[in-house]
Design an enzyme around this catalytic site. Structure first.
Site, PDB file in Angstrom:
ATOM      1  N   ASP A  36       0.846  -1.198   0.000  1.00  0.00           N
ATOM      2  CA  ASP A  36       0.000   0.000   0.000  1.00  0.00           C
ATOM      3  C   ASP A  36       0.881   1.247   0.000  1.00  0.00           C
ATOM      4  OD1 ASP A  36      -2.701   1.314   0.425  1.00  0.00           O
ATOM      5  OD2 ASP A  36      -1.593   2.094   2.139  1.00  0.00           O
TER       6      ASP A  36
ATOM      7  N   TYR B  47       3.565   9.973   0.652  1.00  0.00           N
ATOM      8  CA  TYR B  47       4.480   9.328   1.616  1.00  0.00           C
ATOM      9  C   TYR B  47       5.945   9.610   1.265  1.00  0.00           C
ATOM     10  CZ  TYR B  47       0.315   6.520   2.830  1.00  0.00           C
ATOM     11  OH  TYR B  47      -0.940   6.090   3.186  1.00  0.00           O
TER      12      TYR B  47
ATOM     13  N   LYS C 123      -2.246   6.369  -4.222  1.00  0.00           N
ATOM     14  CA  LYS C 123      -3.317   7.324  -3.912  1.00  0.00           C
ATOM     15  C   LYS C 123      -3.045   8.706  -4.510  1.00  0.00           C
ATOM     16  CE  LYS C 123      -3.613   4.925   0.527  1.00  0.00           C
ATOM     17  NZ  LYS C 123      -2.225   4.527   0.727  1.00  0.00           N
TER      18      LYS C 123
ATOM     19  N   HIS D  70      -7.119  10.031  -1.931  1.00  0.00           N
ATOM     20  CA  HIS D  70      -6.532   9.874  -0.597  1.00  0.00           C
ATOM     21  C   HIS D  70      -7.421  10.431   0.521  1.00  0.00           C
ATOM     22  CE1 HIS D  70      -2.319   9.365   1.382  1.00  0.00           C
ATOM     23  NE2 HIS D  70      -3.269   9.111   2.249  1.00  0.00           N
TER      24      HIS D  70
ATOM     25  N   PRO E  21      -4.346  -0.654  11.252  1.00  0.00           N
ATOM     26  CA  PRO E  21      -5.126  -1.711  11.912  1.00  0.00           C
ATOM     27  C   PRO E  21      -4.591  -2.058  13.304  1.00  0.00           C
ATOM     28  CG  PRO E  21      -3.683  -2.685  10.276  1.00  0.00           C
ATOM     29  CD  PRO E  21      -3.558  -1.190  10.123  1.00  0.00           C
TER      30      PRO E  21
ATOM     31  N   PRO F 199       0.844   2.491  16.400  1.00  0.00           N
ATOM     32  CA  PRO F 199       1.519   2.652  17.693  1.00  0.00           C
ATOM     33  C   PRO F 199       2.766   3.536  17.675  1.00  0.00           C
ATOM     34  CG  PRO F 199       1.712   0.387  16.886  1.00  0.00           C
ATOM     35  CD  PRO F 199       0.744   1.088  16.002  1.00  0.00           C
TER      36      PRO F 199
ATOM     37  N   SER G 223       5.231  -1.869   8.962  1.00  0.00           N
ATOM     38  CA  SER G 223       6.404  -2.159   9.783  1.00  0.00           C
ATOM     39  C   SER G 223       7.620  -2.148   8.877  1.00  0.00           C
ATOM     40  CB  SER G 223       6.297  -3.522  10.475  1.00  0.00           C
ATOM     41  OG  SER G 223       7.429  -3.694  11.303  1.00  0.00           O
TER      42      SER G 223
END
Length: 310
Positions: free
Chosen positions: A44, A49, A78, A111, A204, A208, A253
């Protein structure tokens, strides 16, 4: 358990993908290579980005080395908010395809349902009135041309999605939104299901590593209790919950061990009695879009941005 969800175009979208938001240049290419070697088939991406060039180099090497074929991957990108003008849409996807070194993307999304003046930064004072129908019409042309095998949206509320569906020649295949056990999107999810629009979950795990986001999905007592009972990590349980409710999930990650751990969500499931506990979790949207709000601006409150879905 479903490793794929079938979109309204007939395409198969992998139920687990690698998110690349906040994956820094210098590490993102390696993360993509690690993920594909582990078994991920969905990456994705997004222009904003700032790392699509490096992802493109990584993909090219994987193709050249025979690790994976282009047709076996599902690549999402996007359209950024300053390129909503119909004449900018084709230019924007062409830049993405150049950077990713691809002839097409499998999915191309608007987006955000918000529009910035061309070439400006993400500040509330740079927002101008969006014209989603004209932007969508340009997106439909990308679908017609084959440059985007499917088109969709991101961060659309139920109301905004309903408005779009009422005018679309080609209905959106996907709505990619924040979704996890602490923000389950029950209303939006059932609306999407009723209209044949697949809901794809970004953050999801609740993002964090993002300092400005309050709230910790992985420390939620239901998530940790279920993880303990099943001998899984909290992250695996959060991802598995998403797939079991019918969402694709896009954990980000750059650590190889985490990428591997996040992939281990297919050969087990959350039993019904434990699954029922998720409905007791207090709900809170973590990515609220506060950066779009200004008292004298286009959007004056979080409620307005999400049409009351907060």
């Amino acid at each position: 358990m479903a490793r794929f969800f079938t979109l309204n175009t007939g395409a198969q979208m992998p139920s687990l993908g690698l998110g690349t938001w906040q994956a820094n240049p210098g590490v993102v290419g390696e993360a993509v290579a690690s993920a594909i070697k582990v078994g991920y088939r969905h990456i994705d991406c997004a222009r904003i980005y700032g790392n699509e060039k490096e992802i493109g180099l990584s993909l090219k090497k994987l193709f050249d080395d025979g690790v994976v074929k282009r047709e076996d991957l599902f690549i999402t990108s996007k359209l950024w908010c300053d390129s909503h003008a119909p004449e900018d849409v084709a230019e924007e996807i062409n830049s993405t395809l150049r950077d990713l070194q691809l002839d097409y993307v499998d999915l191309y999304l608007i987006h955000w349902p918000f529009r910035l003046k061309k070439g400006t930064s993400l500040r509330a004072e740079n927002l101008i009135q969006p014209d989603i129908p004209s932007t969508w019409s340009a997106m439909e042309k990308l679908y017609d041309s084959g440059k985007a095998r499917a088109i969709g949206v991101s961060n659309f509320s139920t109301k905004k999605l309903e408005d779009l569906l009422s005018i679309a020649r080609i209905p959106p295949a996907v709505n990619q939104v924040e979704c996890h056990p602490v923000w389950q999107q029950t209303k939006l999810r059932s609306f999407c299901q009723s209209k044949g629009v697949h809901l794809s979950a970004y953050s999801p795990l609740g993002s964090p590593g993002t300092k400005w986001i309050e709230g910790n999905v992985l420390a939620n007592s239901v998530v940790t209790e279920v993880a303990e009972k099943l001998g899984k990590t909290a992250a695996q349980v959060a991802l598995r919950w998403g797939i079991q409710v019918g969402n694709s999930v896009l954990p980000k990650s750059t650590k190889e061990s985490r990428i591997q751990e996040n992939y281990d969500v297919f050969d087990w499931s959350i039993p019904d009695d434990l699954f029922a506990k998720f409905s007791t979790i207090q709900q809170a949207r973590l990515i609220r879009g506060d950066f779009f709000i200004k008292p004298q601006g286009l959007y004056k409150s979080v409620e307005e941005i999400w049409d009351g879905e907060i």
